[in-house]
Design a protein around this motif. Structure first.
Motif, PDB file in Angstrom:
ATOM      1  N   ALA A 625       0.865  -1.179   0.000  1.00 55.92           N
ATOM      2  CA  ALA A 625       0.000   0.000   0.000  1.00 55.92           C
ATOM      3  C   ALA A 625       0.900   1.226   0.000  1.00 55.92           C
ATOM      4  N   ASP A 626       0.761   2.052  -1.032  1.00 59.70           N
ATOM      5  CA  ASP A 626       1.599   3.240  -1.207  1.00 59.70           C
ATOM      6  C   ASP A 626       3.083   2.902  -1.167  1.00 59.70           C
ATOM      7  N   GLY A 627       3.423   1.744  -1.731  1.00 59.85           N
ATOM      8  CA  GLY A 627       4.814   1.361  -1.888  1.00 59.85           C
ATOM      9  C   GLY A 627       5.424   0.634  -0.721  1.00 59.85           C
ATOM     10  N   TYR A 628       4.657   0.398   0.344  1.00 63.51           N
ATOM     11  CA  TYR A 628       5.232  -0.209   1.544  1.00 63.51           C
ATOM     12  C   TYR A 628       4.391  -1.393   1.997  1.00 63.51           C
ATOM     13  N   THR A 629       5.059  -2.328   2.657  1.00 57.59           N
ATOM     14  CA  THR A 629       4.356  -3.438   3.281  1.00 57.59           C
ATOM     15  C   THR A 629       4.442  -3.272   4.786  1.00 57.59           C
ATOM     16  N   ASN A 630       3.434  -3.785   5.478  1.00 58.26           N
ATOM     17  CA  ASN A 630       3.453  -3.827   6.938  1.00 58.26           C
ATOM     18  C   ASN A 630       3.487  -5.283   7.372  1.00 58.26           C
ATOM     19  N   ASP A 631       3.590  -5.511   8.685  1.00 57.38           N
ATOM     20  CA  ASP A 631       3.605  -6.879   9.188  1.00 57.38           C
ATOM     21  C   ASP A 631       2.354  -7.613   8.713  1.00 57.38           C
ATOM     22  N   GLY A 632       2.556  -8.847   8.264  1.00 53.99           N
ATOM     23  CA  GLY A 632       1.424  -9.674   7.874  1.00 53.99           C
ATOM     24  C   GLY A 632       0.994  -9.522   6.445  1.00 53.99           C
ATOM     25  N   VAL A 633       1.797  -8.883   5.595  1.00 52.13           N
ATOM     26  CA  VAL A 633       1.376  -8.697   4.219  1.00 52.13           C
ATOM     27  C   VAL A 633       2.249  -9.473   3.244  1.00 52.13           C
ATOM     28  N   THR A 634       3.000 -10.415   3.731  1.00 49.73           N
ATOM     29  CA  THR A 634       3.736 -11.334   2.885  1.00 49.73           C
ATOM     30  C   THR A 634       3.279 -12.741   3.233  1.00 49.73           C
ATOM     31  N   ALA A 635       2.930 -13.519   2.230  1.00 49.60           N
ATOM     32  CA  ALA A 635       2.406 -14.855   2.482  1.00 49.60           C
ATOM     33  C   ALA A 635       3.053 -15.861   1.546  1.00 49.60           C
ATOM     34  N   HIS A 636       2.918 -17.130   1.909  1.00 48.85           N
ATOM     35  CA  HIS A 636       3.474 -18.221   1.120  1.00 48.85           C
ATOM     36  C   HIS A 636       2.395 -18.751   0.179  1.00 48.85           C
ATOM     37  N   LEU A 637       2.761 -18.900  -1.083  1.00 48.44           N
ATOM     38  CA  LEU A 637       1.828 -19.435  -2.075  1.00 48.44           C
ATOM     39  C   LEU A 637       2.615 -20.313  -3.032  1.00 48.44           C
ATOM     40  N   ALA A 638       2.605 -21.602  -2.786  1.00 46.71           N
ATOM     41  CA  ALA A 638       3.365 -22.537  -3.615  1.00 46.71           C
ATOM     42  C   ALA A 638       2.574 -22.905  -4.866  1.00 46.71           C
TER      43      ALA A 638
END
Length: 694
Positions: A625-638
């Motif tokens: 969001a607006d170029g930045y990630t916060n905690d919890g916005v990266t996930a695993h998707l195999a």
């Protein structure tokens, strides 16, 4: 002495045993006796632990102890000087301490001992046999600053050594009592080295990771713990050297030899076909396709690199199958193999990439048939570790290895076994490289870099005949009823100053944006915009009025046969932008949900720039969001799957058909094949595409 509790009966009077002293220290250094006193940088704190002896069966009856410390030394005239001090603590088994006065002489051996009293009996002095007096020397002079020198990286010399090339730095001090040198390099690492003899020199080993100006800072520490002043040593490393051997494998179709950019040309077997496909987003024009037969290999008459020293070997590869063990690169020895890099099927039917060096092996990653990957094996003689990198990321667990020097042939597409060559590669190989130095982290990332390809950019500045154009002349978006291009007003006024003025907000970005009515308005392509089975990036600017943020609304989606491959929507229950990606194209398939908590922006705002980045190489998905990630916005998707439906702007599939229509504004939709780097995401949301340089 303990006091018997009222009413307690005792069969006989118990003998009181004197207390015990132990754990003697001078300024937190263990008691030193004999010819080697403890050296301290100031008049020390003396400490000793006092307790009841184990044999004293009056345990449980608290006693008050005192500890008497006595020090002595010979002054300049040879006359003995003595001082004493007493410390007390209320309970047993506690540490007693005294602070010594500041007028004690420096460079003089001072002895001390201690005894304890429990109110009835004294212990023996700690110096009495079998004990001995503790001794210390006060050193009130700091050591001289160290001297730094290096023949590998001379001070203030440009173009020495090189990125990825280890060098030695000798540190020495004029002071004869130095026991350690503490150092740090600009940007890291830092550490401590110790001379083999008191006051002697020591060696620091270091490898530059880039050719920016370098600085080594060192302090000397003497045996009393005193530190010297700092010595700074500036040096400049050469740029990283080219591979000692390299084959692009981009030779013309029908060639029988692979041209070497450096090193020896490689002879190709009959099972090698040049002119094969190349990974998109790389400088490669073509690769070599090996058919997996006994003739599918390339070889040289000599090693590609000295495998007995620090080295790295890597290549772009695309396996045609992943259910059998295959070799990408290997090095012959007289009786076997020095190292090999390849694909290992594994006993659990889960394939992995592997790098074998001598008896050590590192395995990791998840190869897929038909998928490009950059694989790199690295061995560092300084650390003794072998490492494996796939698509710019370390995989597996690095392993201690003993290198094997070899003078045999270098192999592409096979490995030597006891009964001949085996594990033949079936698939494509390109840009084989061998380095005679450490491949540094920036290079590891750069070698695997695939520049994302812009697939479409819609700025919503104009519309004609029900469509809004793609900025590069590509496929336009079709506008449904309830979707329009908002361009604001040509007349500018301020309602507070002009009562006849009606406020008209500016477009989100540029000359216009897509306005959606929340009932049926949407925009759609005639086909998918991104291949969701591979790495992709999607950016969009969206704005929802505060009053309308009361229900789930979708900004972007792209469908498969049974469900949406992705759905980027606003969820009012958590005031969050959500990215939902089902793991399979099945109704009810498990979903990966990535959320970015961002409240809606009202009519005076410029909306939120949202970006989806799916990286098939690392099996991760991020929402920015607006170029930045916060905690919890990266996930695993195999193992992402490929959707077949067109891109939808402003709606998504629901159980009742099309729904979650967006009421709000949308602008600057950008789609890329490939995963943008985090820094590149910051450039999205503008009328121009970001520079994907480097």
């Amino acid at each position: 002495m303990g006091v018997i509790a009222p009413g307690a009966a005792r069969a006989a009077e118990v003998e009181n045993l004197p207390p015990v002293v132990r754990d003697l220290q001078s300024e937190f250094k263990d008691c030193a006796s004999g010819d080697t006193p403890a050296y301290v940088g100031r008049p020390p704190v003396l400490t000793a632990r006092v307790s009841d002896p184990v044999e004293d069966d009056r345990a449980g009856y608290p006693e008050t102890f005192t500890a008497e410390f006595e020090i002595w030394w010979s002054d300049a005239s040879g006359e003995e000087q003595r001082r004493s001090a007493t410390s007390s603590m209320p309970l047993s088994d506690r540490v007693h301490r005294v602070d010594l006065p500041s007028d004690l002489p420096a460079d003089t051996v001072i002895s001390w001992h201690v005894r304890a009293n429990d109110g009835t009996a004294n212990s023996a002095w700690s110096s009495e046999a079998p004990g001995a007096a503790c001794r210390f020397v006060i050193d009130d002079q700091s050591p001289a600053a160290p001297v730094v020198s290096s023949s590998d990286y001379p001070e203030e010399t440009w173009g020495a050594g090189g990125v990825g090339v280890y060098g030695s730095f000798t540190v020495d001090s004029p002071s004869a009592d130095v026991v350690a040198y503490e150092y740090d390099f600009l940007g890291g690492p830092s550490g401590t080295v110790r001379p083999t003899t008191l006051g002697g020199p020591a060696t620091i080993r270091y490898v530059p990771l880039d050719n920016a100006p370098q600085r080594l800072s060192v302090h000397a520490r003497d045996r009393s713990g005193r530190m010297s002043g700092r010595t700074d040593y500036a040096f400049y490393a050469k740029a990283a050297s080219a591979p000692v051997s390299r084959w692009k494998l981009a030779d013309a179709a029908g060639s029988t030899t692979a041209t070497a950019e450096s090193g020896q040309a490689a002879r190709a077997g009959r099972g090698v076909a040049f002119g094969g496909p190349a990974p998109s987003g790389t400088p490669l024009a073509s690769t070599a396709t090996l058919n997996g037969s006994g003739h599918g290999f390339l070889t040289t008459d000599a090693p590609a690199v000295d495998s007995g020293k620090t080295f790295g070997v890597g290549a772009w590869v695309r396996p045609a199958e992943a259910d059998r063990t295959m070799t990408v690169l290997s090095q012959d020895t007289a009786s076997g193999t020095a190292y090999s890099l390849g694909l290992e099927a594994g006993d659990d039917a889960k394939p992995s990439w592997s790098f074998t060096l001598g008896d050590a092996k590192v395995a990791g990653g998840a190869p897929e048939a038909g998928e490009w990957a950059y694989v790199l094996g690295v061995y560092d003689t300084e650390t003794g570790y072998a490492q494996l990198f796939v698509n710019g990321h370390e995989v597996g667990t690095k392993a201690k290895a003993t290198p094997v020097a070899a003078d045999g042939a270098f192999q592409i597409g096979r490995v030597r076994g006891k009964n001949g060559y085996r594990q033949r590669w079936h698939g494509d190989i390109g840009d084989v490289r061998a380095y005679d130095r450490l491949v540094v982290p920036r290079e590891v990332t750069g070698l695997a870099r695939r520049k994302p390809e812009l697939l479409g950019h819609w700025s919503f500045g104009t519309a004609a005949d029900g469509v809004t154009p793609e900025t590069g002349g590509g496929t336009p978006l079709r506008l449904a009823a309830g979707a329009s291009i908002y361009q604001g007003s040509d007349e500018f006024c301020i309602p507070d100053l002009d009562p006849d003025c009606t406020w008209q907000p500016l477009p989100l970005v540029g000359d216009g944006h897509l306005a959606l009515d929340g009932e049926g308005g949407h925009a759609v392509l005639d086909a998918p915009v991104v291949d969701t089975g591979h790495s992709f990036t999607l950016g969009v600017v969206a704005r929802i009025e505060d009053a309308d943020a009361t229900r789930p609304m979708t900004v972007l989606s792209q469908a498969g046969e049974h469900t949406d491959a992705f759905k980027l929507r606003y969820e009012p229950s958590t005031s969050a932008w959500q990215l939902i990606m089902p793991q399979r194209d099945e109704a009810g398939a498990p979903e990966t949900v990535v959320s970015q908590v961002t409240p809606p922006t009202g009519s005076s705002g410029q909306g939120t720039q949202l970006t989806i980045v799916y990286d098939d190489a690392t099996d991760t998905v991020k929402l920015f969001a607006d170029g930045y990630t916060n905690d919890g916005v990266t996930a695993h998707l195999a193992n992402g799957w490929t959707s077949t439906g067109p891109l939808q702007v402003g709606r998504a599939h629901t159980a009742d058909g099309w729904g979650e229509h967006l009421k709000g504004a949308v602008d600057e939709v950008q789609a890329y094949a490939g995963a943008l780097r985090d820094d590149d995401v910051l450039g999205l949301g503008n009328e121009t595409e970001p520079c994907l340089c480097g």
